[in-house]
Design a protein around this motif. Sequence first.
Motif, PDB file in Angstrom:
ATOM      1  N   ASP A  31       0.895  -1.321  -0.070  1.00  0.00           N
ATOM      2  CA  ASP A  31       0.062   0.105   0.234  1.00  0.00           C
ATOM      3  C   ASP A  31       0.822   1.290  -0.139  1.00  0.00           C
ATOM      4  O   ASP A  31       0.516   2.298   0.674  1.00  0.00           O
ATOM      5  CB  ASP A  31      -1.206   0.132   1.177  1.00  0.00           C
ATOM      6  CG  ASP A  31      -2.102  -1.300   1.222  1.00  0.00           C
ATOM      7  OD1 ASP A  31      -2.077  -1.602   0.247  1.00  0.00           O
ATOM      8  OD2 ASP A  31      -2.489  -1.641   2.208  1.00  0.00           O
ATOM      9  N   CYS A  32       1.872   1.311  -0.752  1.00  0.00           N
ATOM     10  CA  CYS A  32       3.049   2.237  -0.649  1.00  0.00           C
ATOM     11  C   CYS A  32       2.376   3.608  -1.426  1.00  0.00           C
ATOM     12  O   CYS A  32       3.031   4.701  -1.452  1.00  0.00           O
ATOM     13  CB  CYS A  32       4.190   1.939  -1.378  1.00  0.00           C
ATOM     14  SG  CYS A  32       5.035   0.400  -0.595  1.00  0.00           S
ATOM     15  N   ASN A  33       1.173   3.304  -2.141  1.00  0.00           N
ATOM     16  CA  ASN A  33       0.666   4.460  -2.722  1.00  0.00           C
ATOM     17  C   ASN A  33      -0.442   5.309  -2.331  1.00  0.00           C
ATOM     18  O   ASN A  33      -1.419   5.912  -3.026  1.00  0.00           O
ATOM     19  CB  ASN A  33       0.114   3.862  -4.412  1.00  0.00           C
ATOM     20  CG  ASN A  33      -0.888   2.955  -4.182  1.00  0.00           C
ATOM     21  OD1 ASN A  33      -1.032   2.549  -3.281  1.00  0.00           O
ATOM     22  ND2 ASN A  33      -1.429   2.725  -5.607  1.00  0.00           N
ATOM     23  N   LYS A  34      -0.655   5.076  -1.144  1.00  0.00           N
ATOM     24  CA  LYS A  34      -1.953   5.448  -0.242  1.00  0.00           C
ATOM     25  C   LYS A  34      -1.541   6.507   0.672  1.00  0.00           C
ATOM     26  O   LYS A  34      -2.189   6.380   1.880  1.00  0.00           O
ATOM     27  CB  LYS A  34      -2.612   4.329   0.207  1.00  0.00           C
ATOM     28  CG  LYS A  34      -3.188   3.349  -0.460  1.00  0.00           C
ATOM     29  CD  LYS A  34      -3.924   2.233   0.099  1.00  0.00           C
ATOM     30  CE  LYS A  34      -4.514   1.255  -0.986  1.00  0.00           C
ATOM     31  NZ  LYS A  34      -5.264   0.169  -0.309  1.00  0.00           N
ATOM     32  N   GLY A  35      -0.247   7.276   0.443  1.00  0.00           N
ATOM     33  CA  GLY A  35       0.061   8.288   1.402  1.00  0.00           C
ATOM     34  C   GLY A  35      -0.826   9.529   1.304  1.00  0.00           C
ATOM     35  O   GLY A  35      -1.620   9.666   0.227  1.00  0.00           O
ATOM     36  N   VAL A  36      -0.662  10.485   2.107  1.00  0.00           N
ATOM     37  CA  VAL A  36      -1.429  11.934   2.205  1.00  0.00           C
ATOM     38  C   VAL A  36      -1.099  12.589   0.723  1.00  0.00           C
ATOM     39  O   VAL A  36       0.178  12.680   0.441  1.00  0.00           O
ATOM     40  CB  VAL A  36      -0.978  12.669   3.180  1.00  0.00           C
ATOM     41  CG1 VAL A  36      -1.741  14.134   3.274  1.00  0.00           C
ATOM     42  CG2 VAL A  36      -1.484  11.845   4.516  1.00  0.00           C
ATOM     43  N   TYR A  37      -1.720  13.124   0.164  1.00  0.00           N
ATOM     44  CA  TYR A  37      -1.556  13.963  -1.079  1.00  0.00           C
ATOM     45  C   TYR A  37      -0.748  13.410  -2.211  1.00  0.00           C
ATOM     46  O   TYR A  37      -0.336  14.192  -3.122  1.00  0.00           O
ATOM     47  CB  TYR A  37      -0.977  15.237  -0.737  1.00  0.00           C
ATOM     48  CG  TYR A  37       0.365  15.410  -0.222  1.00  0.00           C
ATOM     49  CD1 TYR A  37       1.388  15.031  -1.159  1.00  0.00           C
ATOM     50  CD2 TYR A  37       0.817  15.145   1.178  1.00  0.00           C
ATOM     51  CE1 TYR A  37       2.858  15.037  -0.943  1.00  0.00           C
ATOM     52  CE2 TYR A  37       2.179  15.157   1.494  1.00  0.00           C
ATOM     53  CZ  TYR A  37       3.181  15.052   0.523  1.00  0.00           C
ATOM     54  OH  TYR A  37       4.605  14.885   0.901  1.00  0.00           O
ATOM     55  N   ILE A  38      -0.624  12.010  -2.196  1.00  0.00           N
ATOM     56  CA  ILE A  38       0.413  11.433  -3.264  1.00  0.00           C
ATOM     57  C   ILE A  38       0.005  11.688  -4.481  1.00  0.00           C
ATOM     58  O   ILE A  38       0.917  11.831  -5.457  1.00  0.00           O
ATOM     59  CB  ILE A  38       0.293   9.754  -2.768  1.00  0.00           C
ATOM     60  CG1 ILE A  38       1.561   9.323  -3.525  1.00  0.00           C
ATOM     61  CG2 ILE A  38      -0.891   9.141  -3.186  1.00  0.00           C
ATOM     62  CD1 ILE A  38       1.999   7.993  -3.181  1.00  0.00           C
ATOM     63  N   ASN A  39      -1.281  11.573  -4.804  1.00  0.00           N
ATOM     64  CA  ASN A  39      -1.531  11.793  -6.213  1.00  0.00           C
ATOM     65  C   ASN A  39      -1.658  13.164  -6.910  1.00  0.00           C
ATOM     66  O   ASN A  39      -1.056  13.538  -7.772  1.00  0.00           O
ATOM     67  CB  ASN A  39      -3.114  11.299  -6.336  1.00  0.00           C
ATOM     68  CG  ASN A  39      -3.177   9.732  -6.393  1.00  0.00           C
ATOM     69  OD1 ASN A  39      -2.181   9.135  -6.606  1.00  0.00           O
ATOM     70  ND2 ASN A  39      -4.311   9.189  -5.587  1.00  0.00           N
TER      71      ASN A  39
END
Length: 404
Positions: free
Chosen positions: A390-398
């Motif tokens: 789940d490394c792409n689920k951080g804050v503001y990542i997108n």
Amino acid sequence: MLGLLILLGGCDDAPSVGGRTPTLPPPSAVAPSSPPPTPIPTLPPAPARPTPAAPGRVSGSICYPGDKNPPIVLYLENTATGALIEQEIPPYRPRYILDVPPGEYIAYALTVGTEVAGVYSEAVPCGLEAACTDHRPRPFQVKSGKTTAKIDLCDWYNSPGRIASDPDAAADAVMVTTVQKMNVFAGPGLRYGSVGFVPPLTSAPALRRNKDGSWLKIPYPRGDGAAWIYAPLTQLAGPLEDLREAAEPALPLPAKLSPAKDQFMPTAWSASGNEAIVHFKGVFKDTEGRPVNGFSVLADNGTWSVVSHPSGPSRWYPDQRTGQWDIILTNPTDAAGWWTLTVVTYDCPHFDDGFDAQCKHMTRLSENHLVKIVYPDETVINADWICQRDCNKGVYINPYWPKP
């Protein structure tokens, strides 16, 4: 008539013998004696019950290396019996007074939760200077009705949850001791995959080392009976150079980390000095070595905590490198001591309106890992982490992920 009266009167006189009146023996005034009574045996007096000795009193300070002491449990251990006397020391109260039975004791304390150990050691009356290297507990006497003062628990230089042993004791082997819960691996590196974990404050002999000594092979009850542990995050005792180097095992296929409970695990950590600041910093990467953005680190010393800005660039820190996080404290002497570092998500609302380093809304994504700030030699802590899922689920990542 006269003769009759004379006759009656003569009857009252006793006969005389030779002109003398005989006397009869007086009747006995004492009744015949009976047999003497059997004497009743008397028991010896019961021995007096000993009066318990009055307790003595112990007083001192908790010299925790921080602004305020966290919740602490004080222990006084009787050196003859091993009996423990416990006293909870609440926050903001660095002094204690305790009544205990007379005897010889040692004193130490453990912080609640992290179990960092403070000791009244031989180094305390020495002044805790550089030359004071004996961190063994210093025994002291408590006498009845007397106060033993200045039992100050000021030596916080031991490992968490441990009390220093005899420094002159010779080591027969290299011993590895964990200071926190640690994952162990099938080979000398994260790429071999985790096979389990070792609890904190666990000791085991080292069997082999890798080429540079950064990974050690220890007995482990799963798999082939052994596993590898990352040496810089442990305490070592014994001649590491005497360990034989082990050939690296073949990588498993596929060469990925095994699933683990924690989303993040620590990798290579190191410490250096800076007299001006305390600096916690590091990089998040995934299992393929790519930077991971949008995650924070919580630094907590038991009395004060601060959370890092989420890793990578954002509206507020556009120049931050991808995957990078850091925390800077400008009071290095006050910040000395043990800290826990934990990967978290920053869950405070309205991040677009500003970042709050004192945010208390967060989700923990790793175990607490202990580090020690030693002023001025070890005030910069480089702590890198690896993200397992789940490394792409951080804050503001997108919205803030840098363009390729």
